[in-house]
Write a protein that holds these residues in place. Structure first.
Motif, short mmCIF file in Angstrom:
data_model
loop_
_atom_site.label_atom_id
_atom_site.label_comp_id
_atom_site.label_asym_id
_atom_site.label_seq_id
_atom_site.Cartn_x
_atom_site.Cartn_y
_atom_site.Cartn_z
N GLY A 251 0.85 -1.20 0.00
CA GLY A 251 0.00 0.00 0.00
C GLY A 251 0.88 1.24 0.00
N PHE A 252 0.31 2.37 0.40
CA PHE A 252 1.08 3.62 0.43
C PHE A 252 2.35 3.45 1.26
CE2 PHE A 252 -3.00 5.40 -0.83
CZ PHE A 252 -2.61 6.35 -1.74
N ALA A 253 2.22 2.83 2.44
CA ALA A 253 3.36 2.71 3.35
C ALA A 253 4.44 1.81 2.77
CB ALA A 253 2.88 2.17 4.70
N ALA B 195 -6.80 3.27 -2.64
CA ALA B 195 -8.06 3.23 -1.87
C ALA B 195 -8.83 4.56 -1.87
CB ALA B 195 -7.77 2.77 -0.44
N LYS C 18 -7.71 19.29 -2.07
CA LYS C 18 -7.77 17.83 -1.85
C LYS C 18 -7.23 17.08 -3.07
CE LYS C 18 -10.65 13.99 -0.29
NZ LYS C 18 -9.66 13.08 -0.73
N ASP D 16 2.88 -8.67 -2.05
CA ASP D 16 1.47 -8.29 -1.95
C ASP D 16 0.63 -9.38 -2.60
OD1 ASP D 16 0.01 -5.38 -1.28
OD2 ASP D 16 -1.18 -6.74 -2.54
N ARG D 17 -0.63 -9.46 -2.14
CA ARG D 17 -1.49 -10.52 -2.70
C ARG D 17 -1.97 -10.19 -4.11
NH1 ARG D 17 -6.08 -9.41 1.77
NH2 ARG D 17 -6.24 -7.20 1.37
N ASP E 190 -5.72 6.63 10.39
CA ASP E 190 -5.55 5.71 9.25
C ASP E 190 -5.78 6.49 7.96
OD1 ASP E 190 -5.24 3.77 11.10
OD2 ASP E 190 -7.12 2.73 10.70
N VAL E 191 -4.82 7.29 7.57
CA VAL E 191 -4.94 8.06 6.33
C VAL E 191 -3.62 7.99 5.57
CG1 VAL E 191 -6.74 9.72 7.03
CG2 VAL E 191 -4.36 10.17 7.58
N ALA E 192 -3.70 8.36 4.28
CA ALA E 192 -2.54 8.18 3.42
C ALA E 192 -1.32 8.97 3.91
CB ALA E 192 -2.90 8.58 1.99
N GLY F 67 1.78 2.46 8.43
CA GLY F 67 0.47 2.51 7.77
C GLY F 67 -0.67 2.16 8.70
N ASP F 68 -1.80 1.77 8.09
CA ASP F 68 -3.05 1.57 8.83
C ASP F 68 -2.97 0.49 9.91
OD1 ASP F 68 -4.17 3.50 7.28
OD2 ASP F 68 -5.68 2.20 6.35
N ILE G 14 0.31 -13.61 2.41
CA ILE G 14 0.96 -13.93 3.69
C ILE G 14 -0.07 -14.56 4.61
CG2 ILE G 14 2.08 -12.91 5.72
CD1 ILE G 14 2.64 -10.75 3.08
N ASN H 269 -5.48 -6.40 10.27
CA ASN H 269 -5.46 -7.50 9.31
C ASN H 269 -5.48 -8.86 10.03
OD1 ASN H 269 -4.05 -9.44 7.45
ND2 ASN H 269 -4.16 -7.63 6.13
C1 LIG Z 1 -12.79 3.92 0.68
C2 LIG Z 1 -11.56 4.57 1.28
C3 LIG Z 1 -11.34 5.94 1.08
C4 LIG Z 1 -10.24 6.56 1.64
N1 LIG Z 1 -10.03 7.89 1.40
C5 LIG Z 1 -8.92 8.49 1.86
C6 LIG Z 1 -8.64 9.85 1.57
O1 LIG Z 1 -9.44 10.53 0.90
N2 LIG Z 1 -7.49 10.40 2.05
C7 LIG Z 1 -6.61 9.66 2.80
O2 LIG Z 1 -5.56 10.19 3.20
N3 LIG Z 1 -6.84 8.37 3.10
C8 LIG Z 1 -7.97 7.77 2.65
N4 LIG Z 1 -8.20 6.44 2.95
C9 LIG Z 1 -7.25 5.73 3.81
C10 LIG Z 1 -5.98 5.33 3.04
O3 LIG Z 1 -6.34 4.67 1.86
C11 LIG Z 1 -5.16 4.42 3.93
O4 LIG Z 1 -4.82 5.12 5.10
C12 LIG Z 1 -3.89 3.96 3.23
O5 LIG Z 1 -4.22 3.22 2.09
C13 LIG Z 1 -3.06 3.12 4.19
O6 LIG Z 1 -1.95 2.61 3.53
P1 LIG Z 1 -1.32 1.23 4.02
O7 LIG Z 1 -0.08 1.08 3.23
O8 LIG Z 1 -1.23 1.17 5.49
O9 LIG Z 1 -2.40 0.11 3.68
P2 LIG Z 1 -3.11 -0.28 2.34
O10 LIG Z 1 -3.05 0.79 1.33
O11 LIG Z 1 -4.43 -0.83 2.75
O12 LIG Z 1 -2.20 -1.48 1.79
C14 LIG Z 1 -2.11 -2.73 2.41
C15 LIG Z 1 -1.60 -3.73 1.38
O13 LIG Z 1 -1.43 -4.99 2.03
C16 LIG Z 1 -1.85 -6.02 1.15
N5 LIG Z 1 -2.22 -7.18 1.96
C17 LIG Z 1 -3.10 -7.23 2.97
N6 LIG Z 1 -3.16 -8.47 3.49
C18 LIG Z 1 -2.31 -9.24 2.78
C19 LIG Z 1 -1.90 -10.60 2.86
N7 LIG Z 1 -2.41 -11.44 3.76
N8 LIG Z 1 -0.97 -11.03 1.98
C20 LIG Z 1 -0.44 -10.19 1.05
N9 LIG Z 1 -0.77 -8.90 0.95
C21 LIG Z 1 -1.69 -8.42 1.80
C22 LIG Z 1 -3.04 -5.40 0.42
O14 LIG Z 1 -3.27 -6.05 -0.82
C23 LIG Z 1 -2.59 -3.95 0.24
O15 LIG Z 1 -1.95 -3.74 -0.99
C24 LIG Z 1 -9.31 5.80 2.40
C25 LIG Z 1 -9.52 4.43 2.60
C26 LIG Z 1 -10.62 3.81 2.04
C27 LIG Z 1 -10.83 2.33 2.26
#
Ligand SMILES: Cc1cc2nc3c(=O)[nH]c(=O)nc-3n(C[C@H](O)[C@H](O)[C@H](O)COP(=O)(O)OP(=O)(O)OC[C@H]3O[C@@H](n4cnc5c(N)ncnc54)[C@H](O)[C@@H]3O)c2cc1C
Length: 420
Positions: A15-17, A46, A388, A38-39, A326-328, A310-311, A92, A276
């Motif tokens: 994801g972003f992180a 998102a 935005k 990643d899966r 929990d934001v980007a 990340g989240d 994973i 998760n």
């Molecule tokens: C509908 C929606 C709207 C949003 N709008 C905003 C916004 O406007 N502004 C903002 O700042 N934030 C927004 N967010 C929040 C933002 O998207 C998250 O904070 C950000 O994506 C977190 O990044 P991350 O890397 O922690 O996790 P994620 O982006 O969720 O990435 C996690 C990754 O882990 C992978 N993964 C998970 N489990 C497994 C596994 N078992 N095996 C292999 N891979 C796996 C997933 O495929 C994914 O690619 C929104 C979220 C959603 C759901």
């Protein structure tokens, strides 16, 4: 002469992180073998999912499917082209919290020198009976596409039907009045308006009901912005119900507090997230709401070389006393700290601390309208919407090659204005 061994880094979740950590480590020039797992073969953006779920695009269906997929996904092969990052597709299934050894569902195991857990979060549906089976969520591209198809199919099926049948079919209940629930509900209002016009359904029949358990919809927003947000939602025809917990979800209705049943075929679950499943199974220190507990350096409590970003992180800022959101932008900030701390570990320097006290707030409320708080400034309307969009571009820039980020952003703008 003593030879140093290349250290193996495994980043779990792209994801972003995860992507940001991978790029920063690749750019560092350190002797590292960098792997990201990643899966999916692509990153899912998102923040555009609620727009995908509500996209009114007048192209022929197949083409629409492709355009929407293109907007929300970016292949890892392209993201890491020209870098030293190896991408591996895999699911994973577990991580040993003591050793850092992790398992994939295909039987593959690894014990990295450095691990970054960036697996994101999941919808918190498990506490509410029926939500797992009958509510739509918005965590992945498939969710957004399925929700959009469902709403379009309701209009196709009930455009000619009795008033009672139409009232049920065109009632949409959203659980969760936080930013994601508000962004989805307000864009849904515009999508439904377009569908009503297309299918000649009376515009006063559809109901969009936004249920929020706490005192207010947008309860975490400062008062002035919250009021503006409420006014905008009312103008769009969204009914806000505060103090309203969704108790049970059925296939043809939801029960809210007080035993009241709202007949509907559409409940969208945007009421909170949880950690998760992999982490739940893995004996890590989790807080009660399920985040992975870290120290001030974003090292998982009790370990040395397992970092988290990340989240899936549970981090209380020592200055504000608030939990990192929990934001980007928070995911990207944490990624910078984690990458820097891995480099410092290699150089045997003291680690840096993470602070999450810089908290911009940007919430779209249907069409070209948003609420914004940046530092001491609070504003709303078109200017906030433009800010935005620029913030979204900046997030994409942090993880994608420059031109690719611009292309994705332009494509997403096209979908974002499809209901205007
Ligand atoms: C509908 C929606 C709207 C949003 N709008 C905003 C916004 O406007 N502004 C903002 O700042 N934030 C927004 N967010 C929040 C933002 O998207 C998250 O904070 C950000 O994506 C977190 O990044 P991350 O890397 O922690 O996790 P994620 O982006 O969720 O990435 C996690 C990754 O882990 C992978 N993964 C998970 N489990 C497994 C596994 N078992 N095996 C292999 N891979 C796996 C997933 O495929 C994914 O690619 C929104 C979220 C959603 C759901």
């Amino acid at each position: 002469m003593e030879q140093t061994q290349t250290k193996k880094v495994y980043i779990l979740g792209g994801g972003f992180a995860g992507i940001r950590v991978a790029h920063l480590l690749s750019d560092s020039g350190k002797d590292l073998e960098i792997n990201l797992i990643d899966r999916h073969p692509y990153h899912i953006n998102a923040p555009v999912l609620y727009e995908i779920a509500n996209a009114f695009v007048p192209w022929e269906l197949e083409a629409v499917g492709r355009v929407l997929t293109d907007v929300a996904t970016a292949p890892y092969a392209k993201i890491f082209d020209g870098t030293s990052v190896n991408f591996m597709q895999g699911v994973i299934s577990g991580i040993e919290s003591k050793t850092g050894k992790f398992y994939l569902t295909d039987g593959h195991t690894e014990t990295p020198d450095f691990m970054i857990i960036s697996l994101g979060s999941q919808a918190q549906t498990s506490d509410t009976p029926g939500a797992n089976n009958h509510a739509f969520t918005l965590r992945g591209l498939d969710d957004a596409v399925a929700l959009r198809k469902h709403i379009i199919s309701l209009f196709l099926r009930y455009r000619v039907a009795s008033l009672m049948a139409q009232q049920k079919a065109f009632t949409f209940v959203i659980a969760g009045g936080g930013p994601t629930g508000v962004e989805y509900a307000s864009e849904l209002a515009l999508f439904v308006k377009k569908l009503c016009r297309l299918h000649r359904v009376a515009s006063d029949i559809p109901k969009i009901i936004l249920c929020e358990e706490t005192d207010y919809v947008l309860h975490a927003c400062p008062g002035m912005l919250r009021n503006i947000g409420h006014e905008r939602l009312r103008k769009l025809g969204v009914q806000m119900r505060a103090h309203t917990k969704v108790v049970t979800v059925h296939s043809d209705g939801v029960e809210i507090a007080g035993g009241v049943i709202i007949p509907t075929f559409t409940t969208v679950w945007l009421a909170g997230t949880r950690v998760n499943d992999v982490l739940l199974r893995s004996n890590f220190p989790l807080n009660t709401t399920g985040g992975l507990v870290t120290d001030k350096n974003l090292v998982v409590s009790g370990s040395t070389n397992i970092f988290v970003a990340g989240d899936c992180t549970y981090f209380i800022d020592p200055i504000t006393g608030k939990v990192a959101p929990d934001v980007a932008w928070a995911a990207l900030q944490q990624a910078e700290v984690v990458a820097e701390n891995i480099i410092r570990r290699l150089e045997e320097r003291p680690l840096m601390s993470y602070f999450s006290n810089h908290r911009p707030l940007l919430i779209a409320v249907g069409g070209k309208f948003a609420l914004a708080r940046i530092g001491p400034f609070q504003f709303s309307g078109l200017l906030a919407w433009v800010v935005k969009q620029l913030a979204d571009l900046r997030y994409l820039w942090s993880i994608l090659p420059n031109m690719m980020a611009v292309r994705y952003w332009m494509k997403s703008l096209r979908v974002k204005i499809s209901n205007d």
